[in-house]
Design a protein around this motif. Structure first.
Motif, mmCIF file in Angstrom:
data_model
loop_
_atom_site.group_PDB
_atom_site.id
_atom_site.type_symbol
_atom_site.label_atom_id
_atom_site.label_comp_id
_atom_site.label_asym_id
_atom_site.label_seq_id
_atom_site.Cartn_x
_atom_site.Cartn_y
_atom_site.Cartn_z
ATOM 1 N N PHE A 97 1.125 -0.989 0.206
ATOM 2 C CA PHE A 97 0.014 -0.037 0.193
ATOM 3 C C PHE A 97 0.933 1.560 -0.162
ATOM 4 O O PHE A 97 0.584 2.673 -0.822
ATOM 5 C CB PHE A 97 -1.130 0.088 0.758
ATOM 6 C CG PHE A 97 -1.929 0.914 1.602
ATOM 7 C CD1 PHE A 97 -3.517 0.762 0.498
ATOM 8 C CD2 PHE A 97 -2.042 1.925 1.487
ATOM 9 C CE1 PHE A 97 -4.512 1.370 0.854
ATOM 10 C CE2 PHE A 97 -2.957 3.098 2.218
ATOM 11 C CZ PHE A 97 -4.316 2.597 1.793
ATOM 12 N N GLU A 98 1.480 1.305 1.183
ATOM 13 C CA GLU A 98 2.602 2.771 0.969
ATOM 14 C C GLU A 98 3.510 2.696 -0.174
ATOM 15 O O GLU A 98 3.453 3.611 -0.314
ATOM 16 C CB GLU A 98 3.544 1.794 2.295
ATOM 17 C CG GLU A 98 2.709 2.644 3.523
ATOM 18 C CD GLU A 98 3.650 2.347 5.165
ATOM 19 O OE1 GLU A 98 3.383 3.157 6.121
ATOM 20 O OE2 GLU A 98 5.257 1.146 4.574
ATOM 21 N N GLU A 99 4.010 1.893 -0.725
ATOM 22 C CA GLU A 99 4.616 1.331 -2.477
ATOM 23 C C GLU A 99 4.246 2.362 -3.444
ATOM 24 O O GLU A 99 4.248 3.005 -4.124
ATOM 25 C CB GLU A 99 5.105 -0.165 -2.501
ATOM 26 C CG GLU A 99 6.713 0.201 -3.387
ATOM 27 C CD GLU A 99 6.612 -1.442 -3.934
ATOM 28 O OE1 GLU A 99 5.948 -2.573 -3.932
ATOM 29 O OE2 GLU A 99 7.744 -1.390 -3.376
ATOM 30 N N GLU B 87 -7.226 -1.778 -6.076
ATOM 31 C CA GLU B 87 -6.085 -2.736 -7.080
ATOM 32 C C GLU B 87 -4.944 -3.206 -6.491
ATOM 33 O O GLU B 87 -4.686 -4.429 -6.359
ATOM 34 C CB GLU B 87 -5.242 -2.146 -8.382
ATOM 35 C CG GLU B 87 -6.447 -1.695 -9.887
ATOM 36 C CD GLU B 87 -6.958 -3.389 -9.485
ATOM 37 O OE1 GLU B 87 -6.802 -4.119 -9.884
ATOM 38 O OE2 GLU B 87 -8.397 -3.074 -10.067
ATOM 39 N N ALA B 88 -3.859 -2.597 -5.579
ATOM 40 C CA ALA B 88 -3.308 -2.856 -4.623
ATOM 41 C C ALA B 88 -4.277 -4.196 -3.239
ATOM 42 O O ALA B 88 -3.442 -4.850 -3.145
ATOM 43 C CB ALA B 88 -2.311 -2.075 -4.091
ATOM 44 N N LEU B 89 -4.505 -3.891 -2.491
ATOM 45 C CA LEU B 89 -5.475 -4.176 -1.746
ATOM 46 C C LEU B 89 -5.536 -5.269 -2.242
ATOM 47 O O LEU B 89 -5.824 -6.431 -1.085
ATOM 48 C CB LEU B 89 -6.495 -2.387 -0.993
ATOM 49 C CG LEU B 89 -5.761 -1.992 -0.150
ATOM 50 C CD1 LEU B 89 -6.651 -1.160 0.673
ATOM 51 C CD2 LEU B 89 -5.364 -2.470 1.652
ATOM 52 N N VAL B 90 -7.178 -5.408 -3.184
ATOM 53 C CA VAL B 90 -7.633 -6.222 -3.709
ATOM 54 C C VAL B 90 -6.273 -7.604 -3.611
ATOM 55 O O VAL B 90 -6.567 -8.332 -3.610
ATOM 56 C CB VAL B 90 -8.272 -6.506 -4.747
ATOM 57 C CG1 VAL B 90 -8.877 -7.767 -5.484
ATOM 58 C CG2 VAL B 90 -9.687 -5.751 -4.143
ATOM 59 N N ALA B 91 -5.426 -6.980 -4.610
ATOM 60 C CA ALA B 91 -3.856 -8.155 -5.030
ATOM 61 C C ALA B 91 -3.350 -8.697 -3.409
ATOM 62 O O ALA B 91 -3.213 -9.878 -3.398
ATOM 63 C CB ALA B 91 -3.374 -7.089 -5.527
ATOM 64 N N LEU C 84 -12.305 1.171 3.060
ATOM 65 C CA LEU C 84 -11.760 0.251 2.194
ATOM 66 C C LEU C 84 -11.444 -0.733 2.548
ATOM 67 O O LEU C 84 -11.528 -1.505 1.941
ATOM 68 C CB LEU C 84 -10.316 0.210 2.418
ATOM 69 C CG LEU C 84 -9.689 2.170 1.036
ATOM 70 C CD1 LEU C 84 -9.137 3.220 0.969
ATOM 71 C CD2 LEU C 84 -10.657 1.952 -0.210
ATOM 72 N N LYS C 85 -11.477 -1.029 3.724
ATOM 73 C CA LYS C 85 -11.495 -2.585 4.717
ATOM 74 C C LYS C 85 -12.831 -3.079 4.206
ATOM 75 O O LYS C 85 -12.262 -3.769 4.689
ATOM 76 C CB LYS C 85 -10.967 -1.900 6.755
ATOM 77 C CG LYS C 85 -10.760 -3.086 6.750
ATOM 78 C CD LYS C 85 -10.872 -3.080 8.438
ATOM 79 C CE LYS C 85 -10.639 -4.303 9.583
ATOM 80 N NZ LYS C 85 -10.325 -6.039 8.330
ATOM 81 N N ALA C 86 -13.968 -2.176 5.024
ATOM 82 C CA ALA C 86 -14.622 -3.152 4.931
ATOM 83 C C ALA C 86 -15.611 -3.785 3.042
ATOM 84 O O ALA C 86 -15.672 -4.593 3.425
ATOM 85 C CB ALA C 86 -16.398 -2.258 5.100
ATOM 86 N N ARG D 76 -15.283 -4.519 -7.663
ATOM 87 C CA ARG D 76 -14.213 -3.556 -7.557
ATOM 88 C C ARG D 76 -14.348 -2.346 -7.561
ATOM 89 O O ARG D 76 -14.017 -1.179 -7.748
ATOM 90 C CB ARG D 76 -12.839 -4.741 -7.838
ATOM 91 C CG ARG D 76 -11.521 -3.935 -7.602
ATOM 92 C CD ARG D 76 -10.532 -4.593 -7.843
ATOM 93 N NE ARG D 76 -10.056 -5.240 -8.759
ATOM 94 C CZ ARG D 76 -9.870 -6.190 -9.403
ATOM 95 N NH1 ARG D 76 -10.688 -7.766 -8.648
ATOM 96 N NH2 ARG D 76 -10.039 -7.304 -10.523
ATOM 97 N N SER D 77 -15.140 -2.622 -9.504
ATOM 98 C CA SER D 77 -14.459 -1.588 -10.186
ATOM 99 C C SER D 77 -15.926 -0.505 -9.194
ATOM 100 O O SER D 77 -15.789 0.646 -9.602
ATOM 101 C CB SER D 77 -15.042 -1.726 -11.709
ATOM 102 O OG SER D 77 -16.571 -2.099 -11.391
#
Length: 208
Positions: free
Chosen positions: A79-81, A101-105, A167-169, A188-189
């Motif tokens: 996430f930070e990256e 996208e990063a969180l889902v991945a 985002l978390k939920a 996701r979209s």
């Protein structure tokens, strides 16, 4: 209950040993579930003696705690990256598309393990959550500060907190508990307009 490791690995060899143990714990936990998991099985799966395991972890709950800590640390790093490499000219929508996208991945790397850690061990969230939540919060706040002229919330801190919880939920719902047949990509979209809609909504100055 003792959740902290017996000792922190400092040398490369010790860190490799801990990673091997945690990888084994993840496999055993997913295959057998919490009730049938024990330190003997984890040691066997890791190819070490149970005595070697006990040098680092006093019990299986300490293993679960460490496993979750490693899992969320990896998600936080990703996430930070993404935040650190965002284009300065990126829009609010494109920035949150990248974050989501990063969180889902990250959640999909080990979806079954992630489900177990999120749903079956909620009590293990508390020992690690304060530090992790704060860093996620700061990363989100940084993105909102970048788009301060676009968002309508008068308080960036409040907006960052709300977005963090959204985002978390929403990401957990897409990855962990979406009903059969629901297309995760389509859901996701929909997260992006939900978040952006909140951030850009017209707000009343009246206090109820």
């Amino acid at each position: 209950m003792k959740l902290q490791p017996r000792k922190e690995p400092r040398q490369a060899r010790s860190k490799a040993m801990v990673d091997t143990i945690l990888d084994a714990m993840a496999r055993v936990l997913v295959e057998r579930g919490y009730a049938k998991t024990n330190t003997n099985l984890v040691a066997e799966a890791a190819g070490i003696s149970v005595g070697s395991l006990y040098q680092y972890f006093p019990n299986k709950d300490a293993l679960i705690f460490a496993l979750r800590e490693r899992h969320v640390a990896r998600m936080l790093h990703l996430f930070e990256e993404v935040v650190a490499t965002m284009d300065a000219s990126g829009s609010l929508e494109s920035d949150f598309e990248a974050l989501i996208e990063a969180l889902v991945a990250a959640h999909l790397v080990e979806p079954e393990l992630n489900r177990i850690l999120e749903e079956e061990f909620p009590s293990f969230h508390l020992p690690v959550s304060n530090h992790v939540r704060q860093r996620f919060f700061e990363a989100i706040k940084g993105v909102l500060t970048k788009h301060r002229k676009t968002i309508t919330s008068p308080d960036v801190d409040v907006a960052a907190f709300v977005v963090q919880r959204m985002l978390k939920a929403l990401v957990n719902a897409v990855v962990l508990i979406a009903p059969p047949g629901l297309n995760a990509a389509h859901v996701r979209s929909e997260i992006v307009p939900a978040v952006v809609g909140y951030l850009t909504a017209q707000r009343s100055n009246l206090i109820a």
